[in-house]
Scaffold this active site. Structure first.
Site, PDB file in Angstrom:
ATOM      1  N   LYS A 120     -75.996 -18.363 -17.367  1.00 24.05           N
ATOM      2  CA  LYS A 120     -75.119 -17.219 -17.574  1.00 24.05           C
ATOM      3  C   LYS A 120     -75.318 -16.530 -18.925  1.00 24.05           C
ATOM      4  O   LYS A 120     -75.471 -17.165 -19.953  1.00 24.05           O
ATOM      5  CB  LYS A 120     -73.652 -17.672 -17.497  1.00 24.05           C
ATOM      6  N   GLU A 156     -65.588  -7.713 -23.375  1.00 27.33           N
ATOM      7  CA  GLU A 156     -64.312  -8.056 -22.724  1.00 27.33           C
ATOM      8  C   GLU A 156     -63.215  -8.242 -23.772  1.00 27.33           C
ATOM      9  O   GLU A 156     -62.059  -7.850 -23.570  1.00 27.33           O
ATOM     10  CB  GLU A 156     -64.491  -9.309 -21.861  1.00 27.33           C
TER      11      GLU A 156
END
Ligand code: ARG
Length: 493
Positions: free
Chosen positions: A288, A295
């Protein structure tokens, strides 16, 4: 003669009682105190004390020797730092106590002709000014980075969206400029907030003025304020400047949250690769690469909006003039400052270091028949009423996800009752279907055509240069005032 010290009094070197509060606070002492949070205005309070005492000495309210002793004490207190202050209800009381501890009762002359009410209002404005200039500097820096990246991508065609659906092709430069323009208005709002923050309440005293012959213009000048808040009740009550600054920051945070959201989606779509510096990974899924920084930028809007809400709720319905609720209002402003300035830096850094995948963007720019509007425009330019052209192209869109000339021709037969070629050349239709040509055709003022964007970039760079110059002027005005205050103080020590 010395009095016996009590718990709520302090003594100087000779053992004299120098301060006795009528109310010690008892079990609520900690609840009352803002001393820890006031660290943020420690330096501001020292400047306000110095300016006030210079003015008192100039007006003959305090004699020069006493002023000199107070200035010496303030220097020592500054060197020792906020952490070394004696206990107190707030930084203003603690600094006064510390002065008295050092120079004896004459230190108590410092608080002549003022109140903590005008003092704290002045300190908040003094500190907020610096924070607002830092905010402006950060936003200006972000705009510069966006413009630099935009310059490199005036020809980089990308899909444009409404409702998150493919809408019309545009360019990366046009997209980035849209955020630069929003940040330019955020800059204006911060500057407006700065202008209304940069006014001096000092000398208003508790709210009702003072019989001493104070020179409020002089303290304003020594502290670099543009003007004086004349009405003394307004001066110590007003916190609208703090609300305005917080709201400007919340507006900025809202702009940033949209940019962050877009780039999170773009990273997910493979339109951009974020730099590793602005990415994070998973503790379990080794493959990932997550856009966590953006965010978190997006989430900072929550902090800023909470600050606005906290302030509005605290300020609403407060009676004139000073109420202790105001002590809790201040922190909401600092929360917004702290949440938004570093979010601005991170958002700008993440976008400036991201790689735009031109091939992916070009391949998707025409997806979802996003050139449809251009085909309808072409027909409307040849004299077909726009609504009829819209209907014709809509029919072609219904018949194919990716209509070509033939699809459009059969829709023309059905809706117009004649061939497309009665209105437009095949070449022109094919150009309208091409995303890059579609973008190039939209050269109206502010449109995405590279020729139109060049002009917008030039204008944006001019605005940026003007904002940078105004920022430098404000900083110079503040440092000029700081020097003046230092020189005036030096006359007494
Ligand atoms: N610490 C207070 C504040 O931040 C200022 C003190 C004024 N206190 C008072 N009881 N009038 O607002």
């Amino acid at each position: 003669m010395s009095e016996e010290p009590t718990d709520d009094s302090s003594t100087d070197a000779s053992g004299d009682v120098v301060r006795r509060d009528r109310f010690s606070g008892g079990p609520a002492r900690g609840f009352l105190s803002s001393l820890a949070a006031d660290e943020r205005i420690f330096e501001a309070d020292l400047a306000v004390d110095r300016a006030h005492v210079v003015m008192l000495a100039e007006q003959g309210i305090v004699d020069e020797d006493d002023a000199g002793a107070i200035f010496d004490a303030l220097d020592e207190i500054e060197d020792a730092g906020h952490g070394d202050l004696p206990d107190g209800e707030d930084v203003h009381a603690a600094i006064e106590t510390a002065v008295i501890q050092r120079v004896g009762q004459k230190g108590g002359r410092m608080h002549t002709a003022r109140s903590r009410n005008d003092e704290v209002a002045t300190c908040i404005r003094y500190r907020l000014r610096a924070d607002l200039l830092d905010a402006v500097e950060t936003v200006v820096g972000a705009r510069e980075q966006l413009l630099e990246t935009a310059r490199e991508h005036t020809e980089t065609v990308m899909p444009g969206f409404t409702h998150l659906q493919y809408a019309q092709p545009t360019t990366v430069a046009h997209y980035l400029l849209s955020y630069e323009r929003a940040l330019a208005r955020d800059t204006e709002r911060l500057v407006d907030a700065y202008d209304r923050t940069n006014r001096s309440p000092l000398g208003g005293a508790a709210f009702a003025g003072t019989p001493f012959d104070v020179d409020r213009e002089r303290t304003a000048e020594l502290l670099g304020f543009d003007s004086v808040l004349v009405n003394s009740m307004d001066a110590s009550s007003a916190r609208d400047f703090l609300l305005e600054a917080t709201t400007a920051l919340a507006n900025l945070a809202t702009t940033l949250s949209g940019l962050a959201e877009d780039v999170v989606i773009f990273a997910n779509d493979g339109y951009v690769d974020l730099s590793d510096d602005y990415s994070s990974t998973s503790s379990i899924m080794p493959q990932k690469k997550n856009p966590d920084t953006l965010e978190l930028v997006r989430s900072r809007a929550g902090d800023a909006h909470a600050a606005v809400s906290g302030l509005l709720t605290t300020l609403k319905g407060l009676p004139r003039a000073y109420n202790r609720d105001l002590q809790r209002a201040t922190g909401h402003g600092w929360e917004a400052v702290d949440a938004v300035i570093d979010a601005t830096e991170v958002a700008a850094g993440a976008v400036a270091t991201a790689e735009w995948n031109e091939d992916v963007l070009a391949a998707e720019a025409g997806d979802g028949f996003s050139t449809a509007t251009g085909v309808a425009d072409l027909l409307a330019m040849s004299g077909v009423p726009f609504r009829t052209a819209h209907e014709m192209v809509a029919l072609a869109a219904e018949q194919s996800a990716d209509p070509d000339y033939e699809t459009l021709e059969s829709a023309a037969q059905e809706v117009l009752g004649e061939s497309l070629s009665a209105h437009v050349d095949r070449d022109a239709v094919e150009a309208a279907l091409d995303p890059a040509e579609s973008v190039a055709s939209r050269d109206s003022a502010g449109g995405p055509a590279p020729t139109a964007v060049e002009g917008q970039l030039d204008a944006a760079e001019d605005d940026l240069a003007a904002d940078e110059a105004a920022l430098a002027d404000e900083r110079e005005a503040l440092s000029g005032a700081e020097n003046m205050l230092r020189e005036e103080v030096a006359e007494y020590v």
